[in-house]
Motif scaffolding. Structure first.
Motif, PDB file in Angstrom:
ATOM      1  N   TYR A 198       0.765  -1.177  -0.111  1.00 48.77           N
ATOM      2  CA  TYR A 198       0.043  -0.058  -0.003  1.00 48.77           C
ATOM      3  C   TYR A 198       0.886   1.052  -0.008  1.00 48.77           C
ATOM      4  O   TYR A 198       0.715   2.264  -0.880  1.00 48.77           O
ATOM      5  N   LYS A 217       1.328   4.109  -3.195  1.00 49.43           N
ATOM      6  CA  LYS A 217       0.846   5.475  -2.900  1.00 49.43           C
ATOM      7  C   LYS A 217       2.120   6.202  -3.320  1.00 49.43           C
ATOM      8  O   LYS A 217       1.900   7.300  -3.765  1.00 49.43           O
ATOM      9  N   GLU A 236      -8.340   0.991  -4.097  1.00 52.79           N
ATOM     10  CA  GLU A 236      -8.824   1.882  -3.185  1.00 52.79           C
ATOM     11  C   GLU A 236      -9.847   2.639  -3.523  1.00 52.79           C
ATOM     12  O   GLU A 236      -9.998   3.136  -4.683  1.00 52.79           O
ATOM     13  N   ASP A 237     -10.869   2.808  -2.609  1.00 51.50           N
ATOM     14  CA  ASP A 237     -12.216   3.542  -2.873  1.00 51.50           C
ATOM     15  C   ASP A 237     -12.872   3.095  -4.179  1.00 51.50           C
ATOM     16  O   ASP A 237     -13.526   3.861  -4.756  1.00 51.50           O
ATOM     17  N   VAL A 240      -5.128  -3.124   5.530  1.00 49.74           N
ATOM     18  CA  VAL A 240      -5.051  -3.498   3.906  1.00 49.74           C
ATOM     19  C   VAL A 240      -4.727  -4.994   3.687  1.00 49.74           C
ATOM     20  O   VAL A 240      -4.353  -5.659   5.040  1.00 49.74           O
ATOM     21  N   ARG A 276      -5.288  -4.453  -1.773  1.00 51.64           N
ATOM     22  CA  ARG A 276      -6.806  -3.857  -1.490  1.00 51.64           C
ATOM     23  C   ARG A 276      -6.744  -3.071  -0.174  1.00 51.64           C
ATOM     24  O   ARG A 276      -6.668  -3.655   0.852  1.00 51.64           O
ATOM     25  N   HIS A 277      -6.881  -1.845  -0.276  1.00 50.47           N
ATOM     26  CA  HIS A 277      -6.841  -0.854   0.891  1.00 50.47           C
ATOM     27  C   HIS A 277      -8.315  -1.117   1.237  1.00 50.47           C
ATOM     28  O   HIS A 277      -9.325  -0.822   0.649  1.00 50.47           O
ATOM     29  N   THR A 329      -5.472   5.684   6.633  1.00 47.53           N
ATOM     30  CA  THR A 329      -4.415   6.406   5.822  1.00 47.53           C
ATOM     31  C   THR A 329      -3.166   6.919   6.719  1.00 47.53           C
ATOM     32  O   THR A 329      -2.537   7.478   6.392  1.00 47.53           O
TER      33      THR A 329
END
Ligand code: NDP
Ligand code: KPL
Length: 325
Positions: free
Chosen positions: A14, A18, A48-49, A149, A158-159, A163
């Motif tokens: 993750y 990012k 994410e989202d 995660v 997969r988040h 954060t």
């Protein structure tokens, strides 16, 4: 800024995705097996989202391919650190900072902690002091990892939520190396507060992990179920109070009351802790860092740990029987 994430699984993957998508650091990862092959072939995929993004990252099986870095983020499970020391070594130069992203009691806990235990090596997380000797605590930036995660498939991260990665020097100093890294993480869309007392924050996270994780592994229960059941909640609470007494002997400030911390864990809901997930997948459980190390701190501070001892004996036995120790 040259940054390598060593062990780009759930959390490391993750963070790496990012930072790679943000593009402002020279980012690389060390990974292995099918995960590495998938990342090399198709990039590091992050959901994410509800949206999938592909991060093109420099991925290597061996650290020699990457050379000396400014920052090395250790995102392995706690028990994987000691076996990986030879593999990590080529990334470390004179000025390399090492960010430790493990749950539980960190191996560097007593570096610049002050007090009678200054410099103590913790056998539970650093058998024989090998990590202390080979990595060197002077390189360390501590952290507390909050995101949830998962690795859904090789190369696919997969988040779930969160954060925040709190960061802090063991000395509490707001050094250029810690603030510089925090700036890059914030640019990448993460929260990266720099703390002056990272140990107190480590304890608040550990408070939940040392109790709920083994109880969930022993019972197969989610966080919500453990908290809803008066008897298991009482076991967790007794473990947490024993741990609080140890932490306070070490100068830790518990800024929230125990019952609020328990409620917070319950509010996470029908979630299986990482220790239960590891058990179900037949993978080693982080018992040493989350529970055994707290028992060791109890011995070092002369605090009794009867409930922690009991739960540890049971979960250790379970892990051995299932090949997850
Ligand atoms: N996942 C989460 O939501 C959270 C995790 N944490 C903590 O973060 C830490 C990391 O956990 P998590 O990301 O879940 O763990 P993962 O198992 O998903 O990631 C660790 C990665 O390191 C790899 N690895 C281990 N040894 C080596 C090696 N010698 N060389 C290369 N790669 C290696 C593993 O590979 P392999 O699979 O082949 O063993 C795996 O891909 C733990 O301490 C955990 O408690 C904290 C908060 C939340
Ligand atoms: C969900 C939580 C917070 C349990 O204490 C956790 O960190 C874990 O599963 O390891």
């Amino acid at each position: 800024m040259r940054v390598t994430v060593f062990g780009a699984g759930a959390i490391g993957g993750y963070l790496a995705a990012k930072l790679a998508i943000s593009g402002s650091v020279d980012l690389s990862i060390v990974a292995r097996g099918a995960h590495l092959e998938a990342i090399k072939a198709d990039g590091l995929r992050l959901i994410e989202d509800g949206k999938e993004t592909v991060a093109r990252v420099k991925a290597a099986a061996r650290a020699e391919e990457l050379g000396v870095q400014d920052y090395v983020v250790l995102a392995l499970k706690a028990h994987s650190l000691a076996p990986a020391l030879d593999e990590i070594a080529p990334l470390l130069g004179e000025g390399t900072a090492v960010v430790t992203m493990q749950n539980g009691v960190p191996w560097w806990y007593f570096y610049k902690a002050g007090g009678a235990l200054e410099g103590t090596r913790l056998n539970a997380v650093d058998p024989g002091g090998a990590i202390w000797q080979r990595i060197g605590p002077e390189r360390v930036i501590g952290s507390v990892v909050y995101p949830a995660v998962e690795v859904d498939a090789p190369g696919l991260i997969r988040h779930v939520e969160g954060t925040r990665f709190s960061l802090g020097e063991p000395s509490g100093e707001k050094s250029e190396r810690v603030t510089g890294l925090a700036r890059e993480m914030v640019k990448a869309g993460l929260q990266a507060p720099v703390r002056e007392d990272i140990r107190s924050e480590i304890w608040v996270k550990l408070w939940g992990n040392l109790s709920f994780n083994p109880i969930s592994a022993l019972t197969g229960s989610t966080l919500a179920a453990i908290v809803a059941d008066e008897a298991t909640r009482a076991v967790a609470r007794a473990m947490m109070l024993e741990a609080q007494a140890i932490g306070e002997m070490l100068g830790v400030r518990f800024l929230i009351p125990v019952d609020r911390r328990i409620k917070g864990a319950g509010d996470v809901g029908e979630h299986k802790t990482s220790m239960l997930q590891d058990l179900e997948r037949g993978r080693p459980m982080e018992i040493f860092a989350l529970v055994t190390a707290v028992q060791e701190l109890g011995r070092l501070t002369g605090q009794p740990t009867p409930t922690i001892d009991t739960v540890l004996a049971l979960v250790r036995r379970l892990a051995i029987e299932r090949g997850c120790y």
